[in-house]
Design an enzyme around this catalytic site. Structure first.
Site, PDB file in Angstrom:
ATOM      1  N   THR A 229      44.894  39.062  32.227  1.00  0.00           N
ATOM      2  CA  THR A 229      43.796  39.217  33.182  1.00  0.00           C
ATOM      3  C   THR A 229      42.533  39.445  32.367  1.00  0.00           C
ATOM      4  O   THR A 229      42.514  40.275  31.444  1.00  0.00           O
ATOM      5  CB  THR A 229      44.068  40.310  34.236  1.00  0.00           C
ATOM      6  OG1 THR A 229      42.941  40.368  35.122  1.00  0.00           O
ATOM      7  CG2 THR A 229      44.324  41.682  33.632  1.00  0.00           C
ATOM      8  N   GLU A 230      41.499  38.667  32.658  1.00  0.00           N
ATOM      9  CA  GLU A 230      40.385  38.526  31.720  1.00  0.00           C
ATOM     10  C   GLU A 230      39.549  39.793  31.562  1.00  0.00           C
ATOM     11  O   GLU A 230      38.738  39.884  30.655  1.00  0.00           O
ATOM     12  CB  GLU A 230      39.497  37.325  32.091  1.00  0.00           C
ATOM     13  CG  GLU A 230      38.847  37.371  33.451  1.00  0.00           C
ATOM     14  CD  GLU A 230      39.678  36.655  34.507  1.00  0.00           C
ATOM     15  OE1 GLU A 230      40.910  36.595  34.370  1.00  0.00           O
ATOM     16  OE2 GLU A 230      39.069  36.153  35.478  1.00  0.00           O
ATOM     17  N   ASN A 231      39.749  40.770  32.437  1.00  0.00           N
ATOM     18  CA  ASN A 231      39.012  42.016  32.240  1.00  0.00           C
ATOM     19  C   ASN A 231      39.601  42.856  31.114  1.00  0.00           C
ATOM     20  O   ASN A 231      39.036  43.895  30.767  1.00  0.00           O
ATOM     21  CB  ASN A 231      38.916  42.811  33.547  1.00  0.00           C
ATOM     22  CG  ASN A 231      40.254  43.063  34.176  1.00  0.00           C
ATOM     23  OD1 ASN A 231      41.072  42.150  34.311  1.00  0.00           O
ATOM     24  ND2 ASN A 231      40.523  44.296  34.540  1.00  0.00           N
TER      25      ASN A 231
END
Lengths: 224, 236
Positions: A53-55
């Protein structure tokens, strides 16, 4: 889902399950918000996928039990998630180095429109009152090795989402590899949209009529 | 003797001036330095350019700073989200400027700014409206756009533990933009749930080395944006 009329094609969970079948064991995968998120529930037994998840989390696990969530352990959709044993946290530049540096195997995204040349529009309708918001979509489509789109074949108004050329603002050029809809699985090829598979009970003509660009049938020579 | 700890959030943000560019850490509520932002609201600086991935939610933290009319321009990737009403209204009324940046480009622009790199090329946004007006160049037969590094006068970030040299470790997905923002801020101000003596953090696990941090202030039990929003809090 209410059943006001007999459904033709797959429902959202069936679409997610169909995509899940095609993700190889051991893949590093980024799933977009909506139908893509549901894919985790349908991964075939015996396959292990690592979710990014890119966060800033590699090894994202399922939603926490009621009352067990943490405000600072969230996914890109800002929902609380868990981390699997073997997960890692990292800063944004590292997360997007994974994406832009070609380290992720696959991303699955939603779409407003996909063009026959693989152009994708999925971040803005371009309307005068719309607040433009792009997030990581433009990074994912240029950097991830394979880009799958999962979407309803047509809009709520019945307009094709698979089109000759996108009319909405683009997310990326020629970036989509394969499209999974309620009606069919379609590859983007140098020749245009190539049918791979029809959903149960759906005919070629039914899909072709609802596709805004020519749809190439499955070559009879290879059909069995 | 080096001791970067200050006694209060008010003192930590006292010299942020009108017109400053301020990077604020956080992705959604994870990593949002709410107490520093509220201190900045109390302090009164205006006409700010703020760099954050989002625009806050409800009427606390970043959304409250925007609602108070202190922000002239936002540089962000995703200015709308659940419970985000303050920014959209001002934007539709033409009362706030927006520079929309793809998320990875935003992260890299901040990293580059902090690393002394004035510009770089990326394939992200090629062929889209977010590449309009940007220099294009081919490398190895592929198209790229040039993006500029970003620096700030001040960076406001949050961490789990800091020592008085400014070495930092973070909490789960709250890390997000904080390390590059610490690098890109001329003055980086950190709120830490715990402040310890040098040596109390294993050097092997330091995420942000103290050279990137100017000020540390302890905020023992930081508020969570979602809890404040759910409680209907509006700051001030």
């Amino acid at each position: 889902m209410s059943q006001e009329r007999p459904r033709i094609g797959l429902d959202r969970d069936e679409m997610a399950a169909r995509v899940a079948q095609d993700i190889p064991d051991g893949s590093y995968v980024n799933l977009g918000i909506g139908i893509p998120e549901r894919i985790t529930r349908f991964v075939p037994e015996g396959r292990e996928l690592i979710y990014h998840t890119e966060n800033g989390l590699l090894g994202m696990g399922p939603s926490p039990e009621e009352g067990e969530g943490e405000p600072e352990l969230i996914n890109a959709g800002k929902r609380q998630v868990t981390a699997i044993p073997g997960a890692s946290y990292f800063q944004h530049p590292d997360s997007f180095a994974m994406i832009r540096g070609g380290h992720l195997d696959l991303c699955v995204l939603g779409a407003l429109q996909v063009a026959a040349n693989g152009d994708l529009a999925n971040w803005s309708t371009g309307g005068p009152d719309a607040i433009p918001a792009v997030g990581g979509a433009m990074d994912l489509v240029v950097g991830v090795k394979s880009v799958f789109v999962v979407t309803q074949h047509c809009t709520k108004h019945g307009d094709p989402k698979l089109v000759e050329a996108c009319s909405y603002p683009l997310t990326g050029l020629g970036c989509v590899d394969r499209i999974y809809t309620d009606l069919a699985v379609i590859d983007v090829t140098p020749e245009g949209f190539q049918l791979v598979e029809l959903s149960p009970g759906v005919s070629f003509d039914y899909v072709a009529e609802r596709t805004g660009a020519p749809l190439l049938p499955i070559p009879t020579a290879t059909a069995t | 003797m080096i001791d970067k700890q200050l006694p209060s959030v008010a003192e930590a943000v006292a010299d942020i001036h009108d017109g400053a560019t301020v990077m604020i850490g956080g992705f959604g509520e994870a990593g949002s330095p709410i107490e520093l932002i509220h201190a900045l609201i109390d302090q009164g600086a205006k006409n700010l350019t703020v760099v954050n991935n989002n625009t806050g939610s409800g009427e606390v933290g970043l959304a409250a700073l925007i609602k108070a009319g202190r922000v002239a321009k936002m540089i962000c990737s995703y200015p709308r989200s659940m419970n985000s009403t303050v920014f959209p209204e001002l934007y539709r009324n033409g009362e706030i400027e927006l520079e929309l940046v793809p998320q990875g480009t935003l992260a890299e622009r901040i990293r580059a700014g902090g690393a002394g790199i004035p510009a770089f090329y990326t394939a992200t946004a090629v062929g889209t409206m977010l590449a309009d007006g940007k220099e294009a160049r081919q490398f190895d037969d592929k198209e790229y756009v040039m993006e500029r590094g970003l620096k700030a006068d001040f960076s406001l970030i949050k961490c789990r533990k800091a020592d008085t040299y400014g070495n930092l470790i973070f909490n789960k997905t709250a890390r997000n933009f904080a390390p590059p923002m610490a690098m890109a801020g001329a003055v980086t101000i950190v709120q830490a749930a715990e402040v310890v003596a040098p040596g109390a953090i294993d050097p092997e696990i330091v995420v942000t080395p103290g050279i990137f941090v100017e000020r540390v202030v302890q905020v023992q039990n930081p508020a969570h944006e979602s809890e404040l929003v759910a409680a209907g809090v509006s700051y001030p």
